[in-house]
Design an enzyme around this catalytic site. Structure first.
Site, PDB file in Angstrom:
ATOM      1  N   ASP A  21       2.113   1.418   4.186  1.00  0.00           N
ATOM      2  CA  ASP A  21       2.994   0.273   3.902  1.00  0.00           C
ATOM      3  C   ASP A  21       4.245   0.709   3.137  1.00  0.00           C
ATOM      4  OD1 ASP A  21       3.706  -2.388   4.024  1.00  0.00           O
ATOM      5  OD2 ASP A  21       2.642  -2.919   2.173  1.00  0.00           O
ATOM      6  N   GLY A  24       9.783  -0.796   5.445  1.00  0.00           N
ATOM      7  CA  GLY A  24      10.936  -1.710   5.421  1.00  0.00           C
ATOM      8  C   GLY A  24      11.689  -1.598   4.104  1.00  0.00           C
ATOM      9  N   ARG A  25      10.944  -1.585   2.999  1.00  0.00           N
ATOM     10  CA  ARG A  25      11.590  -1.485   1.680  1.00  0.00           C
ATOM     11  C   ARG A  25      12.265  -0.131   1.493  1.00  0.00           C
ATOM     12  NH1 ARG A  25       6.427  -2.958  -1.402  1.00  0.00           N
ATOM     13  NH2 ARG A  25       5.589  -2.797   0.715  1.00  0.00           N
ATOM     14  N   TRP A  26      11.639   0.903   2.027  1.00  0.00           N
ATOM     15  CA  TRP A  26      12.216   2.257   1.940  1.00  0.00           C
ATOM     16  C   TRP A  26      13.593   2.273   2.619  1.00  0.00           C
ATOM     17  CZ3 TRP A  26      13.747   6.094   5.361  1.00  0.00           C
ATOM     18  CH2 TRP A  26      13.838   7.397   4.865  1.00  0.00           C
ATOM     19  N   ARG A  34      15.317  -2.102   8.760  1.00  0.00           N
ATOM     20  CA  ARG A  34      13.885  -1.852   8.578  1.00  0.00           C
ATOM     21  C   ARG A  34      13.329  -0.783   9.531  1.00  0.00           C
ATOM     22  NH1 ARG A  34      10.653  -5.157   6.049  1.00  0.00           N
ATOM     23  NH2 ARG A  34       9.018  -4.683   7.542  1.00  0.00           N
ATOM     24  N   HIS A  38      10.536   2.729   9.742  1.00  0.00           N
ATOM     25  CA  HIS A  38       9.388   3.001  10.631  1.00  0.00           C
ATOM     26  C   HIS A  38       9.531   4.392  11.251  1.00  0.00           C
ATOM     27  CE1 HIS A  38       8.105  -1.003   9.985  1.00  0.00           C
ATOM     28  NE2 HIS A  38       8.960  -1.597  10.791  1.00  0.00           N
ATOM     29  N   SER A  67      -3.081  -7.059  13.520  1.00  0.00           N
ATOM     30  CA  SER A  67      -3.095  -8.192  14.455  1.00  0.00           C
ATOM     31  C   SER A  67      -2.126  -9.284  13.993  1.00  0.00           C
ATOM     32  CB  SER A  67      -4.520  -8.746  14.602  1.00  0.00           C
ATOM     33  OG  SER A  67      -5.167  -8.847  13.357  1.00  0.00           O
ATOM     34  N   ARG A  72       6.180 -10.642  13.281  1.00  0.00           N
ATOM     35  CA  ARG A  72       7.474 -10.105  12.841  1.00  0.00           C
ATOM     36  C   ARG A  72       8.561 -10.389  13.877  1.00  0.00           C
ATOM     37  NH1 ARG A  72       6.634  -4.756   9.233  1.00  0.00           N
ATOM     38  NH2 ARG A  72       4.970  -5.629   7.956  1.00  0.00           N
ATOM     39  N   LEU A 132     -10.674  17.400  13.355  1.00  0.00           N
ATOM     40  CA  LEU A 132     -10.412  16.115  12.684  1.00  0.00           C
ATOM     41  C   LEU A 132     -10.443  15.008  13.733  1.00  0.00           C
ATOM     42  CD1 LEU A 132      -9.158  14.494  10.158  1.00  0.00           C
ATOM     43  CD2 LEU A 132      -6.948  14.930  11.227  1.00  0.00           C
ATOM     44  N   ARG A 195      -3.812  -5.119  -1.729  1.00  0.00           N
ATOM     45  CA  ARG A 195      -4.615  -5.999  -0.863  1.00  0.00           C
ATOM     46  C   ARG A 195      -5.008  -5.242   0.401  1.00  0.00           C
ATOM     47  NH1 ARG A 195       0.583  -9.011  -1.043  1.00  0.00           N
ATOM     48  NH2 ARG A 195       1.897  -8.252   0.650  1.00  0.00           N
ATOM     49  N   GLU A 208     -13.960   3.594  -1.811  1.00  0.00           N
ATOM     50  CA  GLU A 208     -13.171   3.627  -3.036  1.00  0.00           C
ATOM     51  C   GLU A 208     -11.730   3.300  -2.663  1.00  0.00           C
ATOM     52  OE1 GLU A 208     -14.336   4.202  -6.126  1.00  0.00           O
ATOM     53  OE2 GLU A 208     -16.363   4.350  -5.302  1.00  0.00           O
TER      54      GLU A 208
HETATM   55  C1  IPE Z   1      -0.346  -3.947   6.631  1.00  0.00           C
HETATM   56  O1  IPE Z   1       0.930  -4.042   6.113  1.00  0.00           O
HETATM   57  C2  IPE Z   1      -0.309  -3.497   8.061  1.00  0.00           C
HETATM   58  C3  IPE Z   1       0.118  -2.114   8.281  1.00  0.00           C
HETATM   59  C4  IPE Z   1       0.433  -1.226   7.364  1.00  0.00           C
HETATM   60  C5  IPE Z   1       0.143  -1.709   9.655  1.00  0.00           C
HETATM   61  P1  IPE Z   1       1.727  -5.419   6.099  1.00  0.00           P
HETATM   62  O2  IPE Z   1       3.072  -5.120   5.514  1.00  0.00           O
HETATM   63  O3  IPE Z   1       1.709  -6.048   7.437  1.00  0.00           O
HETATM   64  O4  IPE Z   1       0.849  -6.295   5.101  1.00  0.00           O
HETATM   65  P2  IPE Z   1       1.203  -7.626   4.294  1.00  0.00           P
HETATM   66  O5  IPE Z   1       1.862  -8.557   5.270  1.00  0.00           O
HETATM   67  O6  IPE Z   1       2.135  -7.229   3.191  1.00  0.00           O
HETATM   68  O7  IPE Z   1      -0.092  -8.122   3.751  1.00  0.00           O
HETATM   69  C1  IPE Z   2       4.415  -0.841   7.130  1.00  0.00           C
HETATM   70  O1  IPE Z   2       5.641  -0.994   6.504  1.00  0.00           O
HETATM   71  C2  IPE Z   2       4.544  -0.613   8.604  1.00  0.00           C
HETATM   72  C3  IPE Z   2       4.012  -1.699   9.453  1.00  0.00           C
HETATM   73  C4  IPE Z   2       3.456  -2.783   9.026  1.00  0.00           C
HETATM   74  C5  IPE Z   2       4.136  -1.515  10.875  1.00  0.00           C
HETATM   75  P1  IPE Z   2       6.329  -2.418   6.404  1.00  0.00           P
HETATM   76  O2  IPE Z   2       7.181  -2.638   7.597  1.00  0.00           O
HETATM   77  O3  IPE Z   2       5.305  -3.473   6.159  1.00  0.00           O
HETATM   78  O4  IPE Z   2       7.247  -2.223   5.117  1.00  0.00           O
HETATM   79  P2  IPE Z   2       7.492  -3.281   3.960  1.00  0.00           P
HETATM   80  O5  IPE Z   2       6.167  -3.633   3.391  1.00  0.00           O
HETATM   81  O6  IPE Z   2       8.183  -4.460   4.573  1.00  0.00           O
HETATM   82  O7  IPE Z   2       8.352  -2.534   2.992  1.00  0.00           O
HETATM   83 MG    MG Z   3       4.509  -4.257   4.462  1.00  0.00          MG
END
Ligand code: IPE
Ligand code: IPE
Ligand code: MG
Length: 251
Positions: A21, A24-26, A34, A38, A67, A72, A132, A195, A208
Site C-alpha cells: 500500500d 498513490g501517496r508516494w 497516482r 503503481h 475485490s 477506483r 519460492l 487494517r 503476526e
Molecule cells: C489494499 O489497499 C489493497 C492492495 C494493496 C492491493 P487499499 O488501498 O485498497 O486499501 P484501503 O482502501 O485503504 O483499505
Molecule cells: C496500493 O497503493 C496499490 C493498490 C491498491 C493497487 P494505493 O494505490 O492504495 O496507494 P495509496 O494508499 O492511495 O497511497
Molecule cells: Mg491504498
C-alpha cells in the site's frame, strides 16, 4: 512485550504476505499522478521476491488488486490491468530461471480472457519450481475466499460426496486459497494504515502483523529484513501460556 529468549534459535517466517500500500501517496508526494506510483511499485516487488528467495522464505503472497479496487477511477483500474499484463510479459521467464513458482489467487472470472490465459500459462510453466512460491492476489477478497470454500463444500454435499456433518474448520481450510502451502506466519502492510482491507481473513488467524509507514515503492530488502527481525523476536503462543511455549521449545 514478551520476547523470545536468546537461547532459542531465531524463528524465521515460512510464509509472508504483504499488503503493498501507498503507491498513490508516494506519487503525489513527488507531484506525479497516482499511476506513476503503481509503476514504481514494480521495483519493490522485485526486491521483495529477491529477499524472500535468498532468505529461505517458502511462500510470499502479494496483494496486488483487491475485490474492492474496481471502485477506483476507470483510468486507474485500466493502468493496473495493463501493468499486470506487462509484468507477466517481462518477469515470468526470469522467475522461472530463478526457480520461482508463480500462482495467482483470487476470482479471475472478472478478468480479460487473454490475461487469464497468460496467467495459467505462467503457472504451468513454473509449477515444478521449488525455491519460492510467489502468490499474486488479484481480484482477491478474504470474504470471497471463505464464501468460495463454503460453496465448494456445499456442492460436494449436494452431489452426495460428503456428509453435511463433516463440514468443519478442517474441511473449510482445505478449500481456502493456498491450503497446500505453510500457514501464514507474517503479514506486512506498508503505507501506514493498520487494517486488513479484506485480505487473507481466514489465513490471518494466527499470523503476526507488521505495519510500516514506508510507502510501497520505497520498500526494499532492508525494510523486509526489519519486518522479519521483528517477527523473530515474538513469542507465538496460540492460546497457550508463555511458560508452556518455552517448555515445548526446550524439549
Ligand atoms: C489494499 O489497499 C489493497 C492492495 C494493496 C492491493 P487499499 O488501498 O485498497 O486499501 P484501503 O482502501 O485503504 O483499505
Ligand atoms: C496500493 O497503493 C496499490 C493498490 C491498491 C493497487 P494505493 O494505490 O492504495 O496507494 P495509496 O494508499 O492511495 O497511497
Ligand atoms: Mg491504498
Amino acid at each position: 512485550m514478551e520476547q523470545a529468549s536468546h537461547d532459542q534459535p531465531l524463528a524465521l517466517p515460512k510464509h509472508v504476505a504483504i499488503i503493498m500500500d501507498g503507491n498513490g501517496r508516494w506519487a503525489k508526494r513527488k507531484g506525479k499522478i497516482r499511476t506513476f506510483g503503481h509503476k514504481a511499485g514494480v521495483d519493490a516487488v522485485r526486491a521483495s521476491v529477491k529477499y524472500a528467495r535468498e532468505n529461505g522464505i517458502c511462500a510470499l503472497t502479494l496483494f496486488a488488486f483487491s475485490s474492492e479496487n474496481w471502485k477506483r477511477p476507470e483510468d486507474e483500474v485500466k493502468v493496473l490491468m495493463e501493468l499486470f499484463n506487462l509484468v507477466l510479459n517481462s518477469e515470468v521467464k526470469k522467475l522461472n530461471k530463478n526457480d520461482v513458482r508463480l500462482r495467482v489467487i483470487g476470482d479471475l472470472t472478472r478478468f480479460d480472457k487473454k490475461l487469464v490465459d497468460k496467467i495459467r500459462k505462467a503457472e504451468n510453466l513454473t509449477a515444478q519450481n521449488t525455491a519460492l512460491t510467489l502468490n499474486i492476489a488479484a481480484n482477491y477478497g478474504g470474504r470471497w475466499d471463505i464464501a468460495n470454500a463454503a460453496k465448494q463444500l456445499a456442492l460436494q454435499v449436494a452431489r452426495g460426496e460428503i456428509d453435511a456433518n463433516s463440514v468443519d474448520e478442517n474441511a473449510l481450510t482445505e478449500h481456502i486459497s493456498m491450503a497446500d502451502l505453510p500457514p501464514l506466519d507474517l503479514l506486512i502492510r506498508t503505507g501506514g494504515e493498520q487494517r486488513i482491507s479484506n485480505f487473507l481473513l481466514w489465513q490471518c488467524a494466527y499470523a503476526e502483523f507488521f505495519f510500516t509507514p514506508i510507502l510501497w515503492p520505497d520498500f526494499n530488502e532492508a525494510a523486509f529484513a526489519q519486518a522479519v527481525e521483528s517477527f523473530s523476536e515474538r513469542q507465538r503462543r496460540y492460546g497457550m501460556t508463555g511458560e508452556q511455549v518455552t517448555a515445548a521449545t526446550i524439549c
